[in-house]
Write a protein that holds these residues in place. Structure first.
Motif, PDB file in Angstrom:
ATOM      1  N   ASP A  81       0.819  -1.204   0.000  1.00 36.02           N
ATOM      2  CA  ASP A  81       0.000   0.000   0.000  1.00 36.02           C
ATOM      3  C   ASP A  81       0.858   1.262   0.000  1.00 36.02           C
ATOM      4  N   HIS A  82       0.234   2.360  -0.467  1.00 39.36           N
ATOM      5  CA  HIS A  82       0.871   3.678  -0.456  1.00 39.36           C
ATOM      6  C   HIS A  82      -0.100   4.669   0.186  1.00 39.36           C
ATOM      7  N   SER A  83       0.432   5.628   0.929  1.00 41.53           N
ATOM      8  CA  SER A  83      -0.401   6.544   1.716  1.00 41.53           C
ATOM      9  C   SER A  83      -1.041   7.613   0.820  1.00 41.53           C
ATOM     10  N   VAL A  84      -2.218   8.098   1.283  1.00 36.73           N
ATOM     11  CA  VAL A  84      -2.935   9.201   0.630  1.00 36.73           C
ATOM     12  C   VAL A  84      -3.079  10.315   1.647  1.00 36.73           C
ATOM     13  N   THR A  85      -2.453  11.468   1.391  1.00 37.82           N
ATOM     14  CA  THR A  85      -2.484  12.614   2.302  1.00 37.82           C
ATOM     15  C   THR A  85      -3.156  13.789   1.615  1.00 37.82           C
ATOM     16  N   ILE A  86      -4.102  14.420   2.311  1.00 41.05           N
ATOM     17  CA  ILE A  86      -4.781  15.608   1.778  1.00 41.05           C
ATOM     18  C   ILE A  86      -4.317  16.818   2.562  1.00 41.05           C
ATOM     19  N   SER A  87      -3.616  17.730   1.912  1.00 41.60           N
ATOM     20  CA  SER A  87      -3.197  18.974   2.560  1.00 41.60           C
ATOM     21  C   SER A  87      -4.346  19.965   2.521  1.00 41.60           C
ATOM     22  N   THR A 143     -11.264   8.484  -4.255  1.00 42.32           N
ATOM     23  CA  THR A 143     -12.243   9.545  -4.507  1.00 42.32           C
ATOM     24  C   THR A 143     -11.999  10.706  -3.552  1.00 42.32           C
ATOM     25  N   LEU A 144     -11.932  11.907  -4.085  1.00 46.23           N
ATOM     26  CA  LEU A 144     -11.671  13.124  -3.317  1.00 46.23           C
ATOM     27  C   LEU A 144     -12.962  13.919  -3.144  1.00 46.23           C
ATOM     28  N   THR A 145     -13.086  14.547  -2.003  1.00 48.14           N
ATOM     29  CA  THR A 145     -14.251  15.389  -1.719  1.00 48.14           C
ATOM     30  C   THR A 145     -13.780  16.750  -1.240  1.00 48.14           C
ATOM     31  N   ALA A 146     -14.280  17.809  -1.851  1.00 42.72           N
ATOM     32  CA  ALA A 146     -13.919  19.178  -1.477  1.00 42.72           C
ATOM     33  C   ALA A 146     -15.121  19.876  -0.872  1.00 42.72           C
ATOM     34  N   LYS A 147     -14.893  20.669   0.174  1.00 42.35           N
ATOM     35  CA  LYS A 147     -15.939  21.463   0.806  1.00 42.35           C
ATOM     36  C   LYS A 147     -15.494  22.920   0.834  1.00 42.35           C
ATOM     37  N   PRO A 148     -15.772  23.665  -0.202  1.00 48.33           N
ATOM     38  CA  PRO A 148     -15.350  25.075  -0.224  1.00 48.33           C
ATOM     39  C   PRO A 148     -16.168  25.911   0.746  1.00 48.33           C
ATOM     40  N   ASP A 149     -15.567  27.003   1.242  1.00 46.60           N
ATOM     41  CA  ASP A 149     -16.300  27.954   2.071  1.00 46.60           C
ATOM     42  C   ASP A 149     -17.325  28.673   1.208  1.00 46.60           C
ATOM     43  N   LYS A 150     -18.247  29.344   1.885  1.00 49.24           N
ATOM     44  CA  LYS A 150     -19.274  30.093   1.167  1.00 49.24           C
ATOM     45  C   LYS A 150     -18.622  31.142   0.271  1.00 49.24           C
ATOM     46  N   VAL A 181       0.763  17.492  -5.078  1.00 50.93           N
ATOM     47  CA  VAL A 181       2.006  17.931  -4.439  1.00 50.93           C
ATOM     48  C   VAL A 181       3.105  16.910  -4.677  1.00 50.93           C
ATOM     49  N   SER A 182       2.779  15.624  -4.556  1.00 56.57           N
ATOM     50  CA  SER A 182       3.739  14.554  -4.817  1.00 56.57           C
ATOM     51  C   SER A 182       2.956  13.297  -5.163  1.00 56.57           C
ATOM     52  N   GLY A 183       3.619  12.362  -5.849  1.00 56.75           N
ATOM     53  CA  GLY A 183       2.978  11.084  -6.141  1.00 56.75           C
ATOM     54  C   GLY A 183       2.777  10.790  -7.612  1.00 56.75           C
ATOM     55  N   ASN A 184       2.914  11.755  -8.502  1.00 52.08           N
ATOM     56  CA  ASN A 184       2.876  11.515  -9.950  1.00 52.08           C
ATOM     57  C   ASN A 184       1.615  10.779 -10.391  1.00 52.08           C
ATOM     58  N   ASP A 238       3.742   7.187  -2.533  1.00 45.35           N
ATOM     59  CA  ASP A 238       2.841   7.898  -1.634  1.00 45.35           C
ATOM     60  C   ASP A 238       2.367   9.173  -2.333  1.00 45.35           C
ATOM     61  N   VAL A 239       1.109   9.553  -2.068  1.00 47.32           N
ATOM     62  CA  VAL A 239       0.501  10.675  -2.776  1.00 47.32           C
ATOM     63  C   VAL A 239       0.086  11.751  -1.786  1.00 47.32           C
ATOM     64  N   GLU A 240       0.376  13.017  -2.134  1.00 45.39           N
ATOM     65  CA  GLU A 240      -0.124  14.167  -1.372  1.00 45.39           C
ATOM     66  C   GLU A 240      -0.890  15.070  -2.330  1.00 45.39           C
ATOM     67  N   ILE A 241      -2.134  15.379  -1.968  1.00 43.10           N
ATOM     68  CA  ILE A 241      -3.020  16.198  -2.797  1.00 43.10           C
ATOM     69  C   ILE A 241      -3.424  17.437  -2.023  1.00 43.10           C
ATOM     70  N   LYS A 242      -3.490  18.571  -2.720  1.00 38.46           N
ATOM     71  CA  LYS A 242      -3.903  19.819  -2.087  1.00 38.46           C
ATOM     72  C   LYS A 242      -5.027  20.444  -2.901  1.00 38.46           C
ATOM     73  N   PRO A 243      -6.144  20.792  -2.249  1.00 34.66           N
ATOM     74  CA  PRO A 243      -7.211  21.484  -2.990  1.00 34.66           C
ATOM     75  C   PRO A 243      -6.869  22.963  -3.174  1.00 34.66           C
ATOM     76  N   VAL A 244      -7.216  23.507  -4.329  1.00 37.42           N
ATOM     77  CA  VAL A 244      -7.022  24.934  -4.596  1.00 37.42           C
ATOM     78  C   VAL A 244      -8.396  25.543  -4.831  1.00 37.42           C
ATOM     79  N   PHE A 245      -8.776  26.522  -4.006  1.00 35.63           N
ATOM     80  CA  PHE A 245     -10.091  27.146  -4.102  1.00 35.63           C
ATOM     81  C   PHE A 245      -9.965  28.540  -4.714  1.00 35.63           C
TER      82      PHE A 245
END
Length: 922
Positions: free
Chosen positions: A571-577, A598-605, A615-618, A632-639
């Motif tokens: 296994d490889h880790s999944v990190t959400i920044s 599957t990723l889920t985003a909750k933007p502010d109003k 961020v990493s993981g290709n 290992d994968v790191e994902i960052k949401p951009v709002f």
């Protein structure tokens, strides 16, 4: 009026203080720097401050921006010390997307500033040539006259070719904007050849008109040393568009360098050489023909025989066609064979002489293809045959290198296809072959026996070599197979599939190769009677692999089928920044290669997800999911602020305008930045003018005050959802007709002031035309003393005196008065008319003439006929002039109305006797 002037001065003083035009204090100014950052491969930008680059806070700064051809401006902003983007304002004057400078401005803050200019790909626009009468025209690059158009970037240098019919000349050429008919710049560079313009940033049409040639112009020939020039016809006064021939007789020892046909010494008309004369069409202006001759030098041409002796010699002039010799040199046979003359070859070239030597070849020269080999003599269509051979000169037994050889596929003496190959110096590994080429059999070649021919014909002789080949029938085989989506590294998994022909029949006993693409190693499988095959294989390395299946037998086309398979090894880790303006999560925290996350985003109003940043993981994110690979994968949401659509409804005045506005942005700011207000204000015509944006159509407002309040509140509105607003266009009032009548001489005037409103009684009689669409302000009729002395007037109107009246014209709701509105006042002189403001008129208090009060019909008596005359006037059946209107005003209140008719009827019925009715008024 005095209070009004004081109030205006107070407003002006307040505005000065607000705008900072009246400094309250003076202090030492600190300087800050301005720099500009942009992609100079797409355009350029400058602040104009170099080299000092220092400016004080509060200074209005201008940034000059010039996108290159094919680009336009996307954003111009700087980031302040608080981290916010501050967008610059477009100062107009240039069209974004065109290859020219235009400007953006901002007010310098109390900090150093770096302005960033972001360019984007420009849109192309279409320019079309409308087919003219009596000729044709074409845009550069277009090949038909009936459908001439080009799609170009703004700013591109563009030419229009002009072709008027014989007997016609160019009258006019215009470049017209398709949407509103506005003309753009276009320049004539030559009457009969081209017109020129820079492509604008909108769709446009070139409109050309040709007219009959009716004018005569002077034709002058400037003769020059070295020859003589004349024309046919030889007239010196020539009709425009006349086809002219120019004949040039060149003197011995000279040559014609140029033949210039100039129009008024400005434009050059090209001439076309036809046989031994030149042709051109007479331009629509005085024209001069100027030949330019140059002297030639004499050249001696010398031909030698096979032994170096002069065989022939001739004299010619440099630049002319070289003289030829008819002498054929001979060379005696020797022990090497017999020789025949082949060609002359230049051996020496000096300033004033050229020497040629003869070249001979063996009379029995011969070439031959040897050691011809084909990689295969049975081939499927769309496949290649490797051809190798040696081309040999049989007289010398040397290879013939650097010569062109043709390889052809021939069927029944007809060439199916051919290709050329150049012979070259061979390397040892090719066994001396100097012909090496892959010959391609066309895809749709029919099955059968063909001839593959090698052919050469040159100085060494002719060589032909034929080989019979077979083109096999083309059989289509379809491969379908299945493999697991995931498998563990090193574990065995099963691959099974089926082979079928194009008609669906199974392909039995066919061998397939199953392998992992790009890696060594494979498995073989044989299809059964139903075309099915099955085998096991394994993959050692973790990651995304490709399983490929292809045929191996020659009797089938080697179609190949592929399918992906994910090979996992732990296994490889999944990190959400987390980031500003929202949060995010993944449905799992670890995954194997090939697992879907599957990723889920909750933007502010007021915000929305712009993108997922890896961020990493290709890995590659598709929407809100990605497939895990080997790291290992790191994902960052951009709002980013959510975008809402603001629709501006124009109704009958044009197509609706839509603008994307970020959440929470002030409505006015974003529309102003996008140039919406400039667009709306520029839509002004002679008939209407843009006023405001409102939340509902103009006709749904009760009055001007409700409309204005709504428009004012809308400008401060912050956008939180999609909006629809309406553009308010006021109709322009073209004419206002006033009829003003002063009170009778001797009438006492009383002036009162109440709530800053100055009124006088009695007021003058004022009548507006029925279609005036405006009113006169009540209580705004203020009279001043004669000669406009600016003092209040109270007292009685005097004979032979004039008085100044101030009236306020107020347009009806939805209508507009401007400086072009024509205001006329009957029985008065208009002094000043200014929009919705004051209208000044000069009125004379002198009566029109003596009249009998009550004698409305002017017959000298007061009778029931005068009542009828008043009634007819009120019913617009007849019109009373000024004198009879004064006579009809029996109650002397300054207005002729139904009360006067009633008052006169009561007088005639003797309800009262004490009255001035019937009295002569002078």
């Amino acid at each position: 009026m005095k209070k009004t002037m004081i109030f205006i001065l107070t407003i002006v003083l307040s505005l000065c203080l607000l705008l900072g035009t009246m400094p309250l204090s003076v202090s030492a100014a600190q300087s800050y720097s301005v720099s500009v950052d942009c992609d100079y491969s797409k355009g350029s930008a400058s602040s104009g401050l170099e080299p000092t680059n220092a400016v004080t806070a509060g200074t209005r700064m201008t940034i000059y921006v010039k996108p290159n051809i094919g680009y336009e401006v996307n954003e111009v902003y700087y980031i302040n010390s608080g981290g916010s983007k501050i967008y610059l304002t477009n100062a107009g004057s240039a069209v974004p997307g065109q290859n020219q400078f235009f400007s953006y401005y901002f007010t310098m803050p109390s900090e150093n500033v770096t302005v960033r200019v972001i360019f984007k790909d420009a849109s192309k626009y279409r320019v079309t040539v409308r087919k003219p009468e009596h000729g044709t025209a074409a845009i550069k690059g277009a090949y038909t006259y009936s459908k001439e158009y080009l799609d170009l970037y703004p700013g591109v240098d563009t030419d229009v070719y002009l072709y008027p019919d014989d007997g016609y000349v160019l009258e006019s050429i215009r470049l017209v904007r398709n949407s509103n008919g506005q003309n753009a710049a276009i320049g004539i560079t030559s009457q009969y050849n081209t017109a020129h313009f820079d492509m604008p940033s909108y769709d446009a049409t070139v409109i050309i008109t040709y007219r009959p040639a009716v004018n005569y112009y002077d034709l002058t020939i400037n003769q020059a040393t070295g020859g003589y020039v004349y024309t046919i016809p030889s007239d010196r006064s020539v009709l425009e568009d006349q086809n002219m021939r120019i004949y040039v007789d060149v003197d011995e020892g000279y040559r014609l360098e140029e033949l210039l046909v100039r129009q008024n010494d400005i434009f050059l008309t090209e001439t076309e050489k036809v046989a031994f004369w030149y042709e051109f069409h007479m331009p629509s202006c005085n024209t001069t023909i100027t030949p330019i001759f140059s002297e030639r030098r004499k050249i001696e041409y010398i031909w030698l025989d096979a032994y170096g002796k002069v065989l022939d010699q001739k004299t010619g002039y440099d630049g002319r066609e070289e003289p030829q010799t008819s002498v054929i040199p001979q060379k005696a046979a020797d022990e090497n064979g017999e020789y025949t003359f082949d060609h002359w070859e230049e051996s020496l070239h000096t300033y004033n002489s050229v020497t040629y030597r003869p070249v001979f070849r063996d009379a029995v020269h011969e070439a031959e293809f040897q050691n011809v080999k084909l990689s295969q003599k049975s081939v499927y269509p769309d496949n290649e045959i490797y051809v190798s051979a040696s081309l040999i000169d049989m007289s010398t037994l040397y290879r013939i290198d650097g010569k062109n050889v043709t390889i052809s596929l021939i069927k029944n003496d007809e060439t199916v296809c051919s290709q050329n190959v150049l012979t070259h110096v061979p390397y040892e590994e090719y066994n001396g072959d100097n012909v090496r080429e892959y010959f391609s059999v066309p895809e749709n070649t029919k099955a059968g026996i063909y001839t593959l021919r090698l052919y050469y014909n040159g100085e060494e002789g002719e060589a032909i070599h034929d080989t019979k080949i077979t083109v096999l029938p083309q059989t289509g085989v379809n491969i379908a197979f299945t493999a697991p989506r995931q498998a563990a590294a090193g574990d065995s998994f099963e691959v099974e599939g089926i082979l079928t022909e194009d008609n669906g029949a199974p392909v039995a006993n066919a061998e397939v190769i199953v392998h992992q693409k790009n890696y060594i190693g494979y498995e073989r499988a044989i299809s059964d009677s139903e075309g099915k095959f099955k085998t096991n294989m394994s993959v050692k390395n973790e990651g995304l692999a490709t399983i490929s299946v292809r045929l191996t037998a020659d009797q089938y086309l080697a179609e190949e089928a592929e399918a992906p398979i994910y090979i996992y090894n732990g296994d490889h880790s999944v990190t959400i920044s987390q980031s500003d303006h929202g949060s995010a999560s993944a449905d799992i925290t670890s995954a194997k290669c090939g697992d879907t996350v599957t990723l889920t985003a909750k933007p502010d109003k007021g915000y929305m997800l712009k993108e997922w940043e890896v961020v990493s993981g290709n890995v590659s994110i598709d929407g809100s999911t990605f497939v895990m690979l080997t790291q290992d994968v790191e994902i960052k949401p951009v709002f980013e602020p959510s975008m809402h659509t603001v629709t501006i409804v124009l109704g009958d005045y044009g197509e609706d305008i839509t603008v994307k506005v970020p959440y929470g942005v002030r409505f006015f700011n974003e529309l102003d930045k996008e140039g919406v207000f400039n667009t709306l204000f520029n839509m002004e015509t002679d008939d209407y003018i843009f006023r405001d944006l409102t939340t509902k159509p103009l006709n749904e407002f009760a009055d001007e005050e409700e409309y204005g309040d709504d428009a004012w509140k809308l400008l401060d509105t912050k956008v939180t959802s999609d909006m629809t607003v309406y553009a308010g266009f006021y109709k322009k009032i073209k004419n206002v007709d006033l009829t003003l009548l002063p009170p009778i001489v001797g009438t006492t005037v009383t002036v009162t002031e109440d709530d800053d409103t100055i009124t006088q009684e009695p007021a003058p009689a004022i009548t507006l035309a029925p279609d005036a669409h405006c009113t006169v302000s009540e209580g705004g009729a203020t009279w001043f003393a004669e000669n406009n002395e600016g003092i209040m007037f109270e007292g009685a109107f005097k004979k032979d005196k004039t008085y100044l009246a101030e009236l306020i014209l107020i347009p009806d709701f939805g209508y507009w008065l401007d400086d072009n509105t024509v205001v006329t006042a009957h029985n008065a002189e208009v002094v000043e008319s200014s929009g919705r403001m004051a209208l000044f008129v000069v009125l004379s208090a002198t009566p029109v003439g003596p009249y009998i009060l009550g004698d409305a019909n002017g017959d000298g008596y007061v009778t029931i006929g005068d009542v009828t005359a008043i009634q007819h006037h009120l019913a617009e059946l007849e019109t009373l002039d000024a004198a009879h209107l004064l006579a009809a005003d029996v109650n002397q209140n300054g207005v002729t109305d139904i009360n006067d008719a009633t008052h006169l009827q009561m007088f005639l019925a003797e309800y009262f006797t004490e009255s001035l009715i019937g009295t002569l008024i002078e």
